[in-house]
Scaffold this active site. Structure first.
Site, PDB file in Angstrom:
ATOM      1  N   ASP A 149      -2.752  -5.864   4.436  1.00  0.00           N
ATOM      2  CA  ASP A 149      -1.493  -5.106   4.461  1.00  0.00           C
ATOM      3  C   ASP A 149      -0.639  -5.535   5.645  1.00  0.00           C
ATOM      4  O   ASP A 149      -0.138  -4.709   6.409  1.00  0.00           O
ATOM      5  CB  ASP A 149      -1.753  -3.601   4.507  1.00  0.00           C
ATOM      6  CG  ASP A 149      -0.524  -2.781   4.084  1.00  0.00           C
ATOM      7  OD1 ASP A 149       0.404  -3.373   3.501  1.00  0.00           O
ATOM      8  OD2 ASP A 149      -0.505  -1.568   4.332  1.00  0.00           O
ATOM      9  N   ASP A 167      -3.509  -0.303  11.094  1.00  0.00           N
ATOM     10  CA  ASP A 167      -3.646   0.188   9.719  1.00  0.00           C
ATOM     11  C   ASP A 167      -4.565  -0.705   8.893  1.00  0.00           C
ATOM     12  O   ASP A 167      -4.115  -1.537   8.102  1.00  0.00           O
ATOM     13  CB  ASP A 167      -2.296   0.346   9.026  1.00  0.00           C
ATOM     14  CG  ASP A 167      -2.422   1.249   7.795  1.00  0.00           C
ATOM     15  OD1 ASP A 167      -3.563   1.509   7.362  1.00  0.00           O
ATOM     16  OD2 ASP A 167      -1.390   1.700   7.274  1.00  0.00           O
TER      17      ASP A 167
END
Length: 372
Positions: A149, A167
């Site tokens: 991501d 993240d």
């Protein structure tokens, strides 16, 4: 129900009430992120609340994977997981206790910084940002982890100018395919605007090159101040990629016709590669253009890896990479994508950035429109 949730929450975790929430700094499908401070020591932290809404069988597997990966990864350019905290299940929270991941606090994310016209990166500072980003990728890939991501909002920067990949909610371990048995990872990963062409074509046996494509998108964004390919659908994203990187054909990408979706999607024909031509109005440094060009290669087998990227002339030519601390010290307010004003779709950046001095693309606005 309360007892069940109390058992899946780590019973040896501290209560999250040891921290005082100060402000919400992020929200998404993953849950919420808060800036907080330790009530006794005053230490600033980020609290990431684990979303439990749809978990009928206890702790979310994605959160377990993220925790396991973060406990493995310890590097200056990877966000640091301090501990895991909880709230107890009670009638006040519908008998659903919450889990919080506690991280070292970083003052900014890269998307927030790029959204603010007052933040001006020199070429030397851009080199340092990309050097730290690629160092982080080199480390996680060496430890057989894919981020999955990569985007500007998931790149954090401390007030001291240290970049942290963040993240890891979509991250996973990877391995080389054995005995001719390909891996079968999900291809429904990576935010659409940063998603590489192999995933858009249905590839499930992928590896580190998917993160390097995202790094190339982020690097270009350091000059354009905006994501460079903003598709509305997967089909549209493939069209934008073809317009920038050339048509997707077996001639430039051997065996691409073997991908599951190659015959099922309508691919743009007759497009020439024009990464350098399209970006040269923004990116004046020839070494920078060349590295972006090598990161945004259609064929993942030919895409530059993090090791070779770190040895690229971009990082070893004048001006050399320089520290971000001085520039960031002039900005006292934290900048996060979540806190930036909403963007109007369809507007274009027309400014051109030199970034040779502290005078990149500027307007009289306080914020950039992040559309390339």
């Amino acid at each position: 129900m309360a007892k069940q949730y109390d058992s899946v929450e780590c019973p040896f975790c501290d209560e999250v009430t040891k921290y005082e929430k100060l402000a919400k700094i992020g929200q998404g499908t993953f849950g919420e992120v808060f800036k907080a401070k330790h009530r006794k020591t005053g230490q600033k932290v980020a609290l990431k609340k684990v979303l439990m809404e749809n978990e009928k069988e206890g702790f979310p597997i994605t959160a377990l994977r993220e925790i396991k990966i973060l406990q493995l990864l310890k590097h200056e350019n990877v966000v640091n997981l301090i501990e895991i905290c909880r709230t107890k299940a009670s009638p006040y929270n519908r008998c659903k206790g919450s889990i919080y991941l506690v991280f070292d606090f970083c003052e900014h994310d890269l998307a927030g910084l790029l959204s603010n016209v007052l933040v001006k990166f020199t070429l030397s500072e851009i080199k340092r940002v990309m050097q730290m980003l690629l160092n982080g990728l080199y480390y996680i890939h060496r430890n057989k982890i894919l981020h999955r991501d990569m985007k500007a909002a998931n790149v954090l920067i401390t007030r001291d100018g240290v970049l942290k990949l963040a993240d890891f909610g979509l991250a996973r371990a990877f391995s080389l395919a054995k005995n001719s048995q390909p891996n079968r990872y999900t291809n429904r990963v990576v935010t659409l605007w940063y998603r590489p062409p192999e995933l858009l074509l249905g590839e499930r046996d992928y590896g580190p090159p998917i993160d390097l494509w995202g790094a190339g998108c982020i690097m270009a964004e350091m000059w354009t101040r905006s994501p460079i390919m903003q598709g509305n659908t997967e089909q549209h994203q493939l069209a934008l990629i073809s317009q920038l990187c050339g048509s997707i054909t077996p001639e430039v990408w051997p065996n691409v016709d073997k991908y599951e979706l190659f015959e099922k999607v309508e691919l743009v024909k007759g497009q020439k590669r024009k990464v350098k031509d399209r970006l040269k109005a923004y990116v004046r440094d020839p070494y920078a253009l060349d590295l972006i060009d090598k990161l945004l290669v259609l064929d993942p087998a030919q895409r530059i890896d993090s090791d070779d990227a770190l040895n690229h002339d971009f990082f070893w030519s004048d001006p050399m990479p320089s520290d971000l601390k001085g520039m960031l010290s002039t900005h006292l307010t934290s900048m996060f994508e979540y806190l930036a004003p909403p963007r109007r779709k369809g507007s274009q950046i027309t400014q051109q950035s030199t970034n040779q001095s502290r005078n990149p693309a500027t307007t009289n606005q306080t914020e950039f429109e992040r559309v390339f």
